[in-house]
Scaffold this motif. Structure first.
Motif, PDB file in Angstrom:
ATOM      1  N   ASP A 173       0.815  -1.220   0.000  1.00 31.44           N
ATOM      2  CA  ASP A 173       0.000   0.000   0.000  1.00 31.44           C
ATOM      3  C   ASP A 173       0.847   1.268   0.000  1.00 31.44           C
ATOM      4  OD1 ASP A 173       0.946   0.407   2.559  1.00 31.44           O
ATOM      5  OD2 ASP A 173      -0.936  -0.021   3.570  1.00 31.44           O
ATOM      6  N   TYR A 174       2.157   1.134  -0.259  1.00 31.32           N
ATOM      7  CA  TYR A 174       3.047   2.291  -0.252  1.00 31.32           C
ATOM      8  C   TYR A 174       3.010   2.979  -1.618  1.00 31.32           C
ATOM      9  CZ  TYR A 174       7.012   5.204   1.032  1.00 31.32           C
ATOM     10  OH  TYR A 174       7.813   6.278   1.332  1.00 31.32           O
ATOM     11  N   ARG A 175       2.767   4.284  -1.618  1.00 31.89           N
ATOM     12  CA  ARG A 175       2.622   5.028  -2.875  1.00 31.89           C
ATOM     13  C   ARG A 175       3.978   5.267  -3.546  1.00 31.89           C
ATOM     14  NH1 ARG A 175      -2.411   7.062  -3.658  1.00 31.89           N
ATOM     15  NH2 ARG A 175      -3.813   7.258  -1.852  1.00 31.89           N
ATOM     16  N   VAL A 176       4.031   4.997  -4.850  1.00 34.36           N
ATOM     17  CA  VAL A 176       5.245   5.222  -5.642  1.00 34.36           C
ATOM     18  C   VAL A 176       4.851   5.913  -6.950  1.00 34.36           C
ATOM     19  CG1 VAL A 176       6.418   3.192  -4.696  1.00 34.36           C
ATOM     20  CG2 VAL A 176       5.069   2.958  -6.781  1.00 34.36           C
ATOM     21  N   GLY A 177       5.850   6.320  -7.694  1.00 42.27           N
ATOM     22  CA  GLY A 177       5.594   6.872  -9.025  1.00 42.27           C
ATOM     23  C   GLY A 177       4.831   8.184  -9.014  1.00 42.27           C
ATOM     24  N   ARG A 178       3.780   8.266  -9.823  1.00 39.94           N
ATOM     25  CA  ARG A 178       3.022   9.504  -9.999  1.00 39.94           C
ATOM     26  C   ARG A 178       2.343   9.966  -8.714  1.00 39.94           C
ATOM     27  NH1 ARG A 178      -1.217   8.290 -13.072  1.00 39.94           N
ATOM     28  NH2 ARG A 178      -0.863   6.061 -12.753  1.00 39.94           N
ATOM     29  N   LYS A 179       2.001   9.037  -7.829  1.00 39.20           N
ATOM     30  CA  LYS A 179       1.278   9.387  -6.598  1.00 39.20           C
ATOM     31  C   LYS A 179       2.163   9.345  -5.361  1.00 39.20           C
ATOM     32  CE  LYS A 179      -3.101   7.561  -8.410  1.00 39.20           C
ATOM     33  NZ  LYS A 179      -4.188   6.569  -8.204  1.00 39.20           N
ATOM     34  N   ALA A 180       3.471   9.303  -5.560  1.00 35.91           N
ATOM     35  CA  ALA A 180       4.392   9.259  -4.423  1.00 35.91           C
ATOM     36  C   ALA A 180       4.234  10.520  -3.581  1.00 35.91           C
ATOM     37  CB  ALA A 180       5.827   9.136  -4.924  1.00 35.91           C
ATOM     38  N   GLY A 181       4.193  10.339  -2.273  1.00 34.90           N
ATOM     39  CA  GLY A 181       4.082  11.478  -1.375  1.00 34.90           C
ATOM     40  C   GLY A 181       2.669  11.934  -1.081  1.00 34.90           C
ATOM     41  N   GLU A 182       1.680  11.386  -1.806  1.00 30.26           N
ATOM     42  CA  GLU A 182       0.294  11.763  -1.529  1.00 30.26           C
ATOM     43  C   GLU A 182      -0.144  11.157  -0.194  1.00 30.26           C
ATOM     44  OE1 GLU A 182      -2.407  10.857  -4.636  1.00 30.26           O
ATOM     45  OE2 GLU A 182      -1.371  12.059  -6.162  1.00 30.26           O
ATOM     46  N   PRO A 183      -1.043  11.827   0.521  1.00 33.09           N
ATOM     47  CA  PRO A 183      -1.478  11.294   1.825  1.00 33.09           C
ATOM     48  C   PRO A 183      -2.309  10.020   1.677  1.00 33.09           C
ATOM     49  CG  PRO A 183      -2.783  13.221   1.204  1.00 33.09           C
ATOM     50  CD  PRO A 183      -1.673  13.123   0.204  1.00 33.09           C
ATOM     51  N   GLY A 184      -2.314   9.228   2.728  1.00 29.20           N
ATOM     52  CA  GLY A 184      -3.107   8.001   2.727  1.00 29.20           C
ATOM     53  C   GLY A 184      -2.389   6.825   2.096  1.00 29.20           C
ATOM     54  N   ALA A 185      -2.993   5.664   2.267  1.00 31.91           N
ATOM     55  CA  ALA A 185      -2.413   4.426   1.712  1.00 31.91           C
ATOM     56  C   ALA A 185      -2.806   4.262   0.251  1.00 31.91           C
ATOM     57  CB  ALA A 185      -2.882   3.229   2.528  1.00 31.91           C
ATOM     58  N   GLY A 186      -1.959   3.560  -0.486  1.00 28.50           N
ATOM     59  CA  GLY A 186      -2.221   3.297  -1.890  1.00 28.50           C
ATOM     60  C   GLY A 186      -2.665   1.857  -2.106  1.00 28.50           C
ATOM     61  N   ASN A 187      -2.649   1.444  -3.357  1.00 30.40           N
ATOM     62  CA  ASN A 187      -3.068   0.089  -3.732  1.00 30.40           C
ATOM     63  C   ASN A 187      -2.213  -0.351  -4.914  1.00 30.40           C
ATOM     64  OD1 ASN A 187      -4.513  -2.297  -3.936  1.00 30.40           O
ATOM     65  ND2 ASN A 187      -6.184  -1.390  -5.113  1.00 30.40           N
ATOM     66  N   TYR A 188      -1.108  -1.025  -4.622  1.00 26.37           N
ATOM     67  CA  TYR A 188      -0.104  -1.341  -5.635  1.00 26.37           C
ATOM     68  C   TYR A 188       0.240  -2.834  -5.621  1.00 26.37           C
ATOM     69  CZ  TYR A 188       0.703   3.690  -5.999  1.00 26.37           C
ATOM     70  OH  TYR A 188       0.535   5.033  -6.182  1.00 26.37           O
ATOM     71  N   VAL A 189       0.852  -3.276  -6.700  1.00 29.09           N
ATOM     72  CA  VAL A 189       1.359  -4.642  -6.767  1.00 29.09           C
ATOM     73  C   VAL A 189       2.741  -4.623  -7.413  1.00 29.09           C
ATOM     74  CG1 VAL A 189       0.226  -5.095  -9.000  1.00 29.09           C
ATOM     75  CG2 VAL A 189       0.903  -7.009  -7.524  1.00 29.09           C
ATOM     76  N   ALA A 190       3.679  -5.331  -6.789  1.00 31.06           N
ATOM     77  CA  ALA A 190       5.015  -5.521  -7.362  1.00 31.06           C
ATOM     78  C   ALA A 190       5.022  -6.867  -8.079  1.00 31.06           C
ATOM     79  CB  ALA A 190       6.074  -5.491  -6.264  1.00 31.06           C
ATOM     80  N   VAL A 191       5.594  -6.887  -9.282  1.00 35.10           N
ATOM     81  CA  VAL A 191       5.571  -8.093 -10.121  1.00 35.10           C
ATOM     82  C   VAL A 191       6.994  -8.498 -10.488  1.00 35.10           C
ATOM     83  CG1 VAL A 191       4.668  -9.133 -12.227  1.00 35.10           C
ATOM     84  CG2 VAL A 191       3.366  -7.322 -11.083  1.00 35.10           C
ATOM     85  N   ALA A 192       7.327  -9.755 -10.227  1.00 34.82           N
ATOM     86  CA  ALA A 192       8.621 -10.322 -10.607  1.00 34.82           C
ATOM     87  C   ALA A 192       8.423 -11.289 -11.760  1.00 34.82           C
ATOM     88  CB  ALA A 192       9.257 -11.035  -9.416  1.00 34.82           C
ATOM     89  N   THR A 193       9.288 -11.208 -12.765  1.00 35.80           N
ATOM     90  CA  THR A 193       9.188 -12.073 -13.951  1.00 35.80           C
ATOM     91  C   THR A 193      10.563 -12.666 -14.268  1.00 35.80           C
ATOM     92  OG1 THR A 193       9.714 -10.332 -15.559  1.00 35.80           O
ATOM     93  CG2 THR A 193       7.408 -10.503 -14.838  1.00 35.80           C
ATOM     94  N   PHE A 194      10.669 -13.316 -15.417  1.00 33.94           N
ATOM     95  CA  PHE A 194      11.961 -13.821 -15.864  1.00 33.94           C
ATOM     96  C   PHE A 194      12.907 -12.688 -16.262  1.00 33.94           C
ATOM     97  CE2 PHE A 194      10.136 -18.119 -16.242  1.00 33.94           C
ATOM     98  CZ  PHE A 194      11.226 -18.863 -15.807  1.00 33.94           C
ATOM     99  N   GLU A 195      12.392 -11.475 -16.396  1.00 32.24           N
ATOM    100  CA  GLU A 195      13.245 -10.310 -16.630  1.00 32.24           C
ATOM    101  C   GLU A 195      13.915  -9.914 -15.310  1.00 32.24           C
ATOM    102  OE1 GLU A 195      13.904  -8.518 -19.478  1.00 32.24           O
ATOM    103  OE2 GLU A 195      12.905 -10.131 -20.553  1.00 32.24           O
ATOM    104  N   PRO A 196      15.103  -9.303 -15.354  1.00 34.02           N
ATOM    105  CA  PRO A 196      15.804  -8.940 -14.109  1.00 34.02           C
ATOM    106  C   PRO A 196      15.346  -7.609 -13.517  1.00 34.02           C
ATOM    107  CG  PRO A 196      17.184  -8.465 -15.995  1.00 34.02           C
ATOM    108  CD  PRO A 196      15.946  -9.110 -16.550  1.00 34.02           C
ATOM    109  N   ARG A 197      14.093  -7.255 -13.741  1.00 33.49           N
ATOM    110  CA  ARG A 197      13.539  -6.009 -13.213  1.00 33.49           C
ATOM    111  C   ARG A 197      12.201  -6.273 -12.521  1.00 33.49           C
ATOM    112  NH1 ARG A 197      15.791  -5.062 -18.009  1.00 33.49           N
ATOM    113  NH2 ARG A 197      13.909  -5.745 -19.093  1.00 33.49           N
ATOM    114  N   ILE A 198      11.870  -5.428 -11.543  1.00 30.70           N
ATOM    115  CA  ILE A 198      10.598  -5.513 -10.833  1.00 30.70           C
ATOM    116  C   ILE A 198       9.712  -4.363 -11.299  1.00 30.70           C
ATOM    117  CG2 ILE A 198       9.472  -5.486  -8.570  1.00 30.70           C
ATOM    118  CD1 ILE A 198      12.235  -6.318  -7.398  1.00 30.70           C
TER     119      ILE A 198
END
Length: 270
Positions: A173-198
């Motif tokens: 629920d931690y805000r990142v990207g365009r909504k980083a720093g906005e008040p309140g909790a967010g709704n995000y998902v981190a995705v791991a794949t065969f690529e070396p990036r998240i």
């Protein structure tokens, strides 16, 4: 094939998700990504052409005349070419087009249409959200599914395209990207794949074309050279697992096939 699942805590999802609108900077970024992909494809084609040339010049294969193999066509194909083809766009003189889509009477949207679309996207506090990472016909995506307990109904609310086969997903629920720093909790998902990036996606935004944050290196040349070798700054191979710290909410841990475990600061994406 479903490769990963995760529940979203009930009541966290926004009741009315926003629609993604790309900025000029994001258009430029996507254009740069497309240019890089084209350059990479040209390099691969050039490399392949050298290999093909070495095969064609092999004395043992000269008798087969492989160089002109594709130029010979069966007689049946030549006869078909002689017949005129019917093109569905051959008669377009009577068609009209509009510079501004608002001027096209067939594209007019009424307030009723907007209200109906908003109602379809609406997520109630009593709804459950299930995240499904899946791959079909070599195309991978992440589906945000909504389960309506009253009607015992599970359906795909919206989805995101993924760059490779997904291996793990982690809700946070931690805000990142365009909504980083906005008040309140967010709704995000981190995705791991065969690529070396998240990739980190905002679940409260539909029709997203690009993740809100990417953890890892985008330098393909550097990744190619260090593939599978441990690097102190980023992963160099498939990412196998993710874990979000619910106490120190800006921290995300990841494990990779490059034999390393990394702790990411979501504030700096490093």
């Amino acid at each position: 094939m479903i490769s990963a699942l995760a529940w979203v805590r009930k009541g966290v999802a926004a009741e009315k998700p926003t629609k993604y609108e790309m900025t000029e900077e994001e258009y430029a970024r996507l254009q740069q990504v497309a240019d890089d992909e084209i350059k990479e494809a040209k390099r691969e084609i050039k490399k392949k052409s050298k290999i093909d040339a070495s095969i064609l010049n092999d004395p043992a294969l000269k008798d087969f005349n492989l160089e002109d193999y594709d130029d010979s066509e069966p007689e049946s194909d030549q006869q078909e070419e002689a017949e005129p083809r019917v093109n569905v766009f051959s008669n377009i003189k009577g068609l009209s087009y509009y510079q501004d889509e608002d001027d096209d009477p067939y594209l007019k949207k009424t307030n009723d249409d907007d209200d109906e679309e908003d109602e379809e996207l609406r997520i109630f506090k009593s709804d459950n959200m299930l995240l499904v990472a899946k791959t079909e016909d070599d195309i991978s995506n992440l589906e945000a599914c909504v389960f309506e307990a009253d009607g015992d109904n599970l359906f795909v609310h919206h989805d995101f395209m993924l760059p490779a086969f997904p291996l793990a997903i982690e809700w946070m629920d931690y805000r990142v990207g365009r909504k980083a720093g906005e008040p309140g909790a967010g709704n995000y998902v981190a995705v791991a794949t065969f690529e070396p990036r998240i990739e980190i996606w905002d679940l409260d935004t539909v029709d997203s074309a690009y993740p809100d944050a990417i953890l890892g290196s985008n330098d393909k040349k550097k990744l190619r050279k260090s593939r599978g070798k441990p690097n102190p700054s980023f992963h160099t191979d498939a990412i196998m697992g993710l874990s979000w710290n619910t106490n120190v909410r800006n921290l995300l841990a990841s494990s990779s096939a490059d034999t390393t475990v990394k702790l990411w600061d979501l504030n700096t994406a490093t």
